[in-house]
Scaffold this motif. Structure first.
Motif, PDB file in Angstrom:
ATOM      1  N   PRO A 530       0.811  -1.219   0.000  1.00 30.44           N
ATOM      2  CA  PRO A 530       0.000   0.000   0.000  1.00 30.44           C
ATOM      3  C   PRO A 530       0.847   1.273   0.000  1.00 30.44           C
ATOM      4  O   PRO A 530       0.508   2.254  -0.672  1.00 30.44           O
ATOM      5  CB  PRO A 530      -0.833  -0.120   1.282  1.00 30.44           C
ATOM      6  N   ALA A 531       1.950   1.252   0.739  1.00 27.88           N
ATOM      7  CA  ALA A 531       2.811   2.433   0.799  1.00 27.88           C
ATOM      8  C   ALA A 531       3.457   2.717  -0.558  1.00 27.88           C
ATOM      9  O   ALA A 531       3.526   3.873  -0.998  1.00 27.88           O
ATOM     10  CB  ALA A 531       3.891   2.249   1.861  1.00 27.88           C
ATOM     11  N   ILE A 532       3.926   1.662  -1.240  1.00 26.92           N
ATOM     12  CA  ILE A 532       4.540   1.832  -2.558  1.00 26.92           C
ATOM     13  C   ILE A 532       3.510   2.353  -3.557  1.00 26.92           C
ATOM     14  O   ILE A 532       3.784   3.292  -4.337  1.00 26.92           O
ATOM     15  CB  ILE A 532       5.144   0.502  -3.052  1.00 26.92           C
ATOM     16  N   ARG A 533       2.344   1.788  -3.564  1.00 29.23           N
ATOM     17  CA  ARG A 533       1.323   2.199  -4.534  1.00 29.23           C
ATOM     18  C   ARG A 533       0.844   3.619  -4.275  1.00 29.23           C
ATOM     19  O   ARG A 533       0.582   4.385  -5.214  1.00 29.23           O
ATOM     20  CB  ARG A 533       0.176   1.196  -4.518  1.00 29.23           C
ATOM     21  N   GLU A 534       0.752   3.973  -3.010  1.00 29.41           N
ATOM     22  CA  GLU A 534       0.355   5.341  -2.683  1.00 29.41           C
ATOM     23  C   GLU A 534       1.428   6.326  -3.158  1.00 29.41           C
ATOM     24  O   GLU A 534       1.115   7.356  -3.776  1.00 29.41           O
ATOM     25  CB  GLU A 534       0.160   5.487  -1.176  1.00 29.41           C
ATOM     26  N   ALA A 535       2.677   6.017  -2.873  1.00 31.98           N
ATOM     27  CA  ALA A 535       3.763   6.939  -3.220  1.00 31.98           C
ATOM     28  C   ALA A 535       3.960   7.052  -4.727  1.00 31.98           C
ATOM     29  O   ALA A 535       4.145   8.154  -5.251  1.00 31.98           O
ATOM     30  CB  ALA A 535       5.062   6.484  -2.546  1.00 31.98           C
ATOM     31  N   THR A 536       3.938   5.914  -5.440  1.00 32.88           N
ATOM     32  CA  THR A 536       4.155   5.967  -6.889  1.00 32.88           C
ATOM     33  C   THR A 536       2.963   6.556  -7.621  1.00 32.88           C
ATOM     34  O   THR A 536       3.091   6.975  -8.774  1.00 32.88           O
ATOM     35  CB  THR A 536       4.461   4.566  -7.452  1.00 32.88           C
ATOM     36  N   GLY A 537       1.810   6.613  -6.981  1.00 33.89           N
ATOM     37  CA  GLY A 537       0.647   7.243  -7.599  1.00 33.89           C
ATOM     38  C   GLY A 537       0.570   8.730  -7.348  1.00 33.89           C
ATOM     39  O   GLY A 537      -0.309   9.411  -7.888  1.00 33.89           O
ATOM     40  N   ARG A 538       1.486   9.255  -6.534  1.00 31.76           N
ATOM     41  CA  ARG A 538       1.497  10.673  -6.191  1.00 31.76           C
ATOM     42  C   ARG A 538       2.142  11.483  -7.314  1.00 31.76           C
ATOM     43  O   ARG A 538       3.063  11.023  -7.985  1.00 31.76           O
ATOM     44  CB  ARG A 538       2.250  10.861  -4.875  1.00 31.76           C
ATOM     45  N   ALA A 539       1.711  12.729  -7.499  1.00 31.98           N
ATOM     46  CA  ALA A 539       2.261  13.575  -8.553  1.00 31.98           C
ATOM     47  C   ALA A 539       3.708  13.965  -8.270  1.00 31.98           C
ATOM     48  O   ALA A 539       4.515  14.109  -9.189  1.00 31.98           O
ATOM     49  CB  ALA A 539       1.401  14.827  -8.715  1.00 31.98           C
ATOM     50  N   GLY A 540       4.061  14.136  -7.007  1.00 24.47           N
ATOM     51  CA  GLY A 540       5.416  14.534  -6.647  1.00 24.47           C
ATOM     52  C   GLY A 540       6.142  13.429  -5.912  1.00 24.47           C
ATOM     53  O   GLY A 540       5.783  12.248  -5.990  1.00 24.47           O
ATOM     54  N   PRO A 541       7.176  13.791  -5.144  1.00 23.67           N
ATOM     55  CA  PRO A 541       7.979  12.765  -4.463  1.00 23.67           C
ATOM     56  C   PRO A 541       7.332  12.262  -3.178  1.00 23.67           C
ATOM     57  O   PRO A 541       6.419  12.886  -2.631  1.00 23.67           O
ATOM     58  CB  PRO A 541       9.280  13.510  -4.149  1.00 23.67           C
ATOM     59  N   GLY A 542       7.800  11.146  -2.719  1.00 25.80           N
ATOM     60  CA  GLY A 542       7.400  10.598  -1.428  1.00 25.80           C
ATOM     61  C   GLY A 542       8.534   9.767  -0.878  1.00 25.80           C
ATOM     62  O   GLY A 542       9.404   9.302  -1.629  1.00 25.80           O
TER      63      GLY A 542
END
Length: 554
Positions: A530-542
């Motif tokens: 879930p953390a990877i999918r949330e971060a890679t779906g974000r417009a900017g960095p995470g």
């Protein structure tokens, strides 16, 4: 011929060489360039908060984009800060043009604050280093620097820019770029000799190097392996995608353990090294990695590497893609039915041993560690490999945490993976920004160890400032695990001095958020995907701070 000042000419020359981004960290001697940047709109300026970060970003940009990575640093201390990153760029063969502002000529003679001759500092690590002494020489210097940086084998160059040269005006003919095409192929006679030698081998093996990625030779490399029924390994520093993981002959990367590599290569009488290093190792061992009975064949554009440590029976200083384009048809034409049947038999035998088969077994072993706390690094790599989008690009500087990455992450195209080439840490966290800028629209996942990340943590600010789609995954084992492991295995010592990042512990979520990067901490394996999918779906960095076991009971 037009009248122009040196600072404007410098930027115009870069722009006509195809430079779209100038990475930099400015100081007083760079103010002429900063002034000129405000008068134009061809080149975008990307600020890094330390010079090693600046050069690593340019390095990542150059490697991913296959173009010049231009960067500007501040006089002697700035160039000194950049030296480690420049060392990495040299190892990777990145066409980086690094420039530094310099005190005005004559004023430098008084040895003012921050002054030192810059060319001798850079010279050991670049293909060419020069200081411009007349504004009229700027076109020739910049054109030559770009040509030299891009000419295979590519690599960094350095230009020192005194303030009086940047401020001077002259009628200049800016000229045009030159690119040197060295994509040569061997003669028909040599191609035939190489094909016959491979077909005569009792048990051949291929070792794919980084030139396979550089020229996107993965397709014809796969054809050659299939024709020979030869297993394929990546070179010992697999810092790029050098072969397709899903190919039936692909076995994975060679390690940098001499006894392990010798054991792997022992069955093979002929080893063809395609565009890479021949068994570059790390620490010393009394065991030689090349078995005595294994003949070496080489194809590489870097003549220095040919026969450097091991005599080569056939050594071709040619382009790996152009060579494969003529070698594959020659092997196909010369291969008789008996050899074709032998190749099919070998491929069938590899089915139970190749990368695809091993991935299943290793994935099952990783799954058995799903309940472990802290998180087992193998499970982390498996989960990340499964969660990343198909078009994601991985930047790897995880060292121990990412040791199993290549076992799980499939390399399906030439720009799927970029890793540390030189062994010098601090490259990855900044290079990921350059990769993202070179490959817009592609999600980038940077897998970085906590120790490595602290060498270039300032890169997080640049990612946030430019809203780059980079997911930084910190493998937090709270120390320099690679050193602890080597201290125990090589010295028999369990007491580690100066290798723990505790007391106080690093607060990665706090660090990231202070620089504008959203962050979360993961301690439960169920939260990885879930953390990877949330971060890679974000417009900017995470940033994701993943607490992994340290290999020493915690």
């Amino acid at each position: 011929m037009s009248r122009i000042d040196g600072r404007g000419a410098f930027l115009r020359l870069l722009a006509t060489e195809g430079v779209e981004i100038l990475f930099g960290n400015p100081g007083t001697t760079e103010l002429p360039i900063m002034e000129a940047l405000g008068r134009q709109n061809e080149i975008r300026y990307v600020l890094g908060l330390q010079e090693a970060v600046v050069v690593a970003m340019a390095d990542g940009y150059a490697r991913a984009g296959g173009r010049i990575g231009a960067c500007n640093v501040h006089v002697a201390p700035g160039l000194g800060n950049a030296i480690g990153a420049l060392y990495s760029a040299r190892f990777a063969g990145s066409p980086v043009v690094i420039t530094a502002g310099q005190q005005e000529q004559g004023h430098g003679l008084t040895e003012p604050l921050l002054y030192d001759p810059l060319v001798p500092i850079a010279q050991p690590l670049v293909k060419w280093a020069i200081e411009v002494t007349r504004v009229g020489d700027l076109p020739r210097v910049v054109r030559r620097a770009a040509k030299v940086a891009m000419a295979p084998p590519a690599g960094p160059v350095f230009i020192s820019l005194p303030g009086d040269v940047l401020d001077a005006e002259a009628d200049l003919d800016l000229g045009t770029p030159t690119r040197v095409d060295t994509r040569t192929r061997p003669s028909d006679e040599v191609v035939e000799a190489l094909a016959r030698r491979l077909l005569a081998a009792r048990n051949p093996v291929l070792v794919a190097g980084h030139e396979m990625q550089l020229y996107d030779a993965l397709g014809p490399g796969g054809e050659l392996a299939a024709l020979l029924g030869a297993p394929v390994y990546q070179q010992t520093m697999p810092h790029s995608a050098q072969f397709r993981s899903d190919h039936p002959c692909f076995m994975g990367p060679l390690s940098r353990s001499q006894p392990d590599v010798r054991k792997v290569l022992e069955p093979y009488d002929v080893a063809l090294f395609l565009g890479g290093d021949v068994l570059r190792m790390s620490v010393w061992s009394p065991v030689d990695p090349l078995p005595r009975g294994t003949a070496v064949l080489q194809v590489a554009e870097r003549d220095w590497e040919l026969g450097k440590n091991y005599p080569a029976e056939i050594a071709l200083n040619t382009n790996v893609l152009e060579t494969l384009r003529v070698l594959v048809p020659a092997v196909r034409r010369l291969r008789d039915p008996a050899r074709a049947a032998e190749a099919e038999r070998r491929i069938a035998e590899l089915a139970a041993l190749n990368w695809s088969a091993q991935r299943g077994k290793l994935a099952a072993a990783a799954e058995r560690a799903a309940a472990a706390r802290p998180i087992d690094p193998r499970l982390l790599m498996l989960r990340i490999a499964d969660a990343l989008p198909p078009d994601a690009v991985v930047v790897d500087e995880g060292i121990t945490t990412t040791a199993s990455l290549h076992a799980f992450r499939a390399l399906t195209h030439a720009r799927a993976h970029f890793g540390m080439a030189s062994g010098g840490i601090g490259w990855g966290i900044a290079a990921a920004n350059g990769v993202a800028l070179a490959l817009p629209g592609r999600p980038v996942c940077a897998l970085i160890g906590d120790g490595s990340a602290m060498y270039g943590v300032q890169a997080l600010w640049t990612a946030a400032h430019h809203r780059l789609p980079v997911t930084f995954v910190i493998g937090n084992n709270r120390g320099y695990r690679i050193l602890k492991e080597r201290l125990a295995s090589m010295r028999g010592v369990e007491k580690a001095i100066g290798m723990d990042l505790t007391d106080p512990a690093l607060d990665w979520t706090g660090l990231a958020q202070s620089m504008g990067v959203p962050a979360r901490r993961v301690t439960d394996p169920a939260d990885i995907v879930p953390a990877i999918r949330e971060a890679t779906g974000r417009a900017g960095p995470g940033l994701i701070d993943v607490v992994v076991e340290d290999g020493f009971g915690g």
